[in-house]
Design an enzyme around this catalytic site. Structure first.
Site, mmCIF file in Angstrom:
data_model
loop_
_atom_site.group_PDB
_atom_site.id
_atom_site.type_symbol
_atom_site.label_atom_id
_atom_site.label_comp_id
_atom_site.label_asym_id
_atom_site.label_seq_id
_atom_site.Cartn_x
_atom_site.Cartn_y
_atom_site.Cartn_z
ATOM 1 N N LYS A 83 0.846 -1.191 0.000
ATOM 2 C CA LYS A 83 0.000 0.000 0.000
ATOM 3 C C LYS A 83 0.883 1.243 0.000
ATOM 4 O O LYS A 83 1.835 1.343 0.765
ATOM 5 C CB LYS A 83 -0.939 0.023 1.210
ATOM 6 C CG LYS A 83 -1.945 1.180 1.176
ATOM 7 C CD LYS A 83 -3.003 1.050 2.247
ATOM 8 C CE LYS A 83 -2.465 1.370 3.620
ATOM 9 N NZ LYS A 83 -3.517 1.367 4.659
ATOM 10 N N ARG A 127 -10.314 -2.620 6.743
ATOM 11 C CA ARG A 127 -9.425 -3.462 7.551
ATOM 12 C C ARG A 127 -9.203 -2.882 8.940
ATOM 13 O O ARG A 127 -8.947 -3.600 9.901
ATOM 14 C CB ARG A 127 -8.117 -3.723 6.817
ATOM 15 C CG ARG A 127 -7.221 -2.517 6.508
ATOM 16 C CD ARG A 127 -6.337 -2.132 7.682
ATOM 17 N NE ARG A 127 -5.121 -1.490 7.253
ATOM 18 C CZ ARG A 127 -4.540 -0.495 7.906
ATOM 19 N NH1 ARG A 127 -5.103 0.022 8.992
ATOM 20 N NH2 ARG A 127 -3.393 0.009 7.466
ATOM 21 N N GLN A 155 -14.035 6.777 9.670
ATOM 22 C CA GLN A 155 -13.643 5.533 10.328
ATOM 23 C C GLN A 155 -14.710 5.026 11.288
ATOM 24 O O GLN A 155 -14.803 3.826 11.552
ATOM 25 C CB GLN A 155 -12.328 5.727 11.095
ATOM 26 C CG GLN A 155 -11.113 5.946 10.224
ATOM 27 C CD GLN A 155 -10.573 4.645 9.651
ATOM 28 O OE1 GLN A 155 -11.133 3.573 9.872
ATOM 29 N NE2 GLN A 155 -9.485 4.733 8.909
ATOM 30 N N ASP A 176 -18.788 13.752 19.111
ATOM 31 C CA ASP A 176 -17.944 14.529 18.197
ATOM 32 C C ASP A 176 -18.300 16.000 18.372
ATOM 33 O O ASP A 176 -19.468 16.334 18.619
ATOM 34 C CB ASP A 176 -18.175 14.092 16.746
ATOM 35 C CG ASP A 176 -17.090 14.572 15.799
ATOM 36 O OD1 ASP A 176 -16.398 13.724 15.211
ATOM 37 O OD2 ASP A 176 -16.929 15.805 15.630
ATOM 38 N N GLY A 235 -7.074 6.108 16.629
ATOM 39 C CA GLY A 235 -6.792 7.377 15.977
ATOM 40 C C GLY A 235 -5.327 7.724 15.796
ATOM 41 O O GLY A 235 -4.962 8.407 14.845
ATOM 42 N N ALA A 236 -4.473 7.289 16.711
ATOM 43 C CA ALA A 236 -3.065 7.686 16.646
ATOM 44 C C ALA A 236 -2.341 6.919 15.544
ATOM 45 O O ALA A 236 -2.250 5.701 15.577
ATOM 46 C CB ALA A 236 -2.386 7.436 17.991
ATOM 47 N N ASP A 237 -1.836 7.666 14.555
ATOM 48 C CA ASP A 237 -1.090 7.044 13.470
ATOM 49 C C ASP A 237 0.178 7.827 13.143
ATOM 50 O O ASP A 237 0.773 7.651 12.090
ATOM 51 C CB ASP A 237 -1.961 6.914 12.215
ATOM 52 C CG ASP A 237 -2.431 8.262 11.684
ATOM 53 O OD1 ASP A 237 -2.187 9.292 12.334
ATOM 54 O OD2 ASP A 237 -3.057 8.281 10.608
ATOM 55 N N LYS A 241 0.493 11.978 18.399
ATOM 56 C CA LYS A 241 -0.945 11.798 18.559
ATOM 57 C C LYS A 241 -1.229 10.991 19.821
ATOM 58 O O LYS A 241 -0.495 10.048 20.143
ATOM 59 C CB LYS A 241 -1.549 11.127 17.332
ATOM 60 C CG LYS A 241 -1.539 12.009 16.083
ATOM 61 C CD LYS A 241 -2.314 11.386 14.937
ATOM 62 C CE LYS A 241 -2.368 12.306 13.737
ATOM 63 N NZ LYS A 241 -3.146 11.724 12.611
ATOM 64 N N SER A 322 -4.002 0.276 18.132
ATOM 65 C CA SER A 322 -3.960 -0.153 16.730
ATOM 66 C C SER A 322 -3.304 0.912 15.866
ATOM 67 O O SER A 322 -3.780 2.051 15.809
ATOM 68 C CB SER A 322 -5.387 -0.412 16.227
ATOM 69 O OG SER A 322 -5.405 -0.671 14.847
#
Length: 356
Positions: A83, A127, A155, A176, A235-237, A241, A322
């Site tokens: 990817k 995924r 998401q 939100d 959320g943390a990528d 974050k 994740s």
């Protein structure tokens, strides 16, 4: 042979969530057992464009006993792909383009022929939801019926879709700051669930909580979750974050998807870099729980597919950190390609000029 081109609608149509969850579970199993190859995610930073590129290659070999799918060979399946994804924060305002766009190349491992080129953005959402579902299946209480979601972006939709496939979710609380996004989410699901808006604490006191925001200042603390809430921190990528307060993380049982990625850019990256949280505070990786070498939630069967009666396992608040792994992308891409190929979806293209 021709390469199958699959756009966002094609991916969405052919990513059957039950099959994607099974494939992602198989990917975690293969990775834990040493039957997968996944080089570290590589970055090309482009500060001049306020963006970056990331490449995520992987190969996995899922054995028959580690998947619910019955394969023609009776030996399971293998798959490979890469990817190519970006994050350009100026895109929406300056170019009327999404911040994140992804492209997936799915290849035949034996010949390297590019079987499909897929929209990677929709694939990522599918995924990511599936990964949360696998974690929820192993770490949430068996009788979970309520789901909280903090962050009502794209998401959030696949979080609910996937988690509802492994637990009998009835009540959903979504939180939100953007009231329009909350209204859109409620409108999308109110015919299937008892869904309402609420503060992060109301969402956090559900049996399962998924956080899907890009924040750097934690928005969920230890008082914002229930006594047995399972949290999917999605959320943390990127480094910096941080959705969950350090106190919550230190009090919880932490399960990660991959040590290198989580300590670099996952939910635990900030307290880990500061030394507030160490390896001793990490219970284990999800793959260990999936294969049964480390117990999941007490009362949940070691296989993760159905509730059990055993007392062994973790209790209290659990957190799944994740970051998203290339093995998940490849597993999901295989599901999409196989389904689309069987249904004659997509656009066959003679990419390499080999078709007769």
């Amino acid at each position: 042979m021709q390469t199958l081109l699959l756009n966002a609608d094609d991916v969405d149509e052919n990513a059957r969530m039950d099959r994607v969850i099974d494939a992602v579970r198989g990917a975690f199993t293969a990775y834990e057992r040493g039957n997968a190859k996944m080089p570290a995610k590589s970055y090309i930073d482009l500060p001049e464009y306020n963006g970056d590129f990331r490449s995520m290659p992987a190969y996995l070999d899922v054995r028959e006993g580690d998947t619910a799918e019955e394969t023609p060979s009776g030996e399971g399946w293998d798959a490979a792909g890469i990817k190519w994804v970006n994050s350009h924060t100026n895109n929406p305002a300056d170019h009327d383009l999404p911040t994140v766009m992804g492209t997936m190349i799915y290849s035949d491992p034996e010949t390297a022929f590019p079987l499909a080129i897929l929209d990677g953005t929709t694939l990522t959402m599918k995924r990511t939801g599936a990964a949360a579902a696998v974690a929820t299946d192993h770490l949430a209480v068996p009788d979970a019926t309520s789901l909280g979601i903090v962050g009502a972006g794209v998401q959030s939709y696949t979080q609910l879709e996937a988690i509802a496939a492994v637990r009998d979710i009835e009540e959903v609380v979504v939180s939100d700051l953007d009231e329009e996004r909350v209204a859109d989410f409620i409108d999308a699901f109110e015919d299937r669930f008892d869904v309402r808006a609420g503060a992060p604490s109301a969402a956090g006191h559900c049996d399962v909580l998924s956080t899907v925001t890009p924040v750097e200042d934690p928005i969920v603390g230890p008082d914002d979750v229930g006594e047995h809430t399972h949290v999917n921190a999605m959320g943390a990528d990127a480094a910096g974050k941080h959705e969950l307060a350090d106190e919550l993380l230190l009090d919880a049982t932490i399960v990660i998807d991959d040590h290198e990625q989580c300590t670099h850019s996952g939910e635990i990256n900030v307290p880990y870099a500061a030394g507030t949280l160490t390896d001793d505070d990490i219970y284990g990786e999800l793959g260990e729980i999936v294969v049964g070498t480390r117990p999941g939630r007490a009362g949940v069967d070691a296989g993760g597919n159905a509730p059990g009666t055993g007392a062994e396992g973790v209790t209290g608040v659990t957190v799944f950190d994740s970051t998203g792994l290339a093995i998940q992308d490849v597993a999901a891409a295989r599901v999409v390609y196989e389904q689309a190929d069987a249904a004659d979806n997509g656009y066959p293209f003679d990419l390499l000029g080999l078709a007769e």
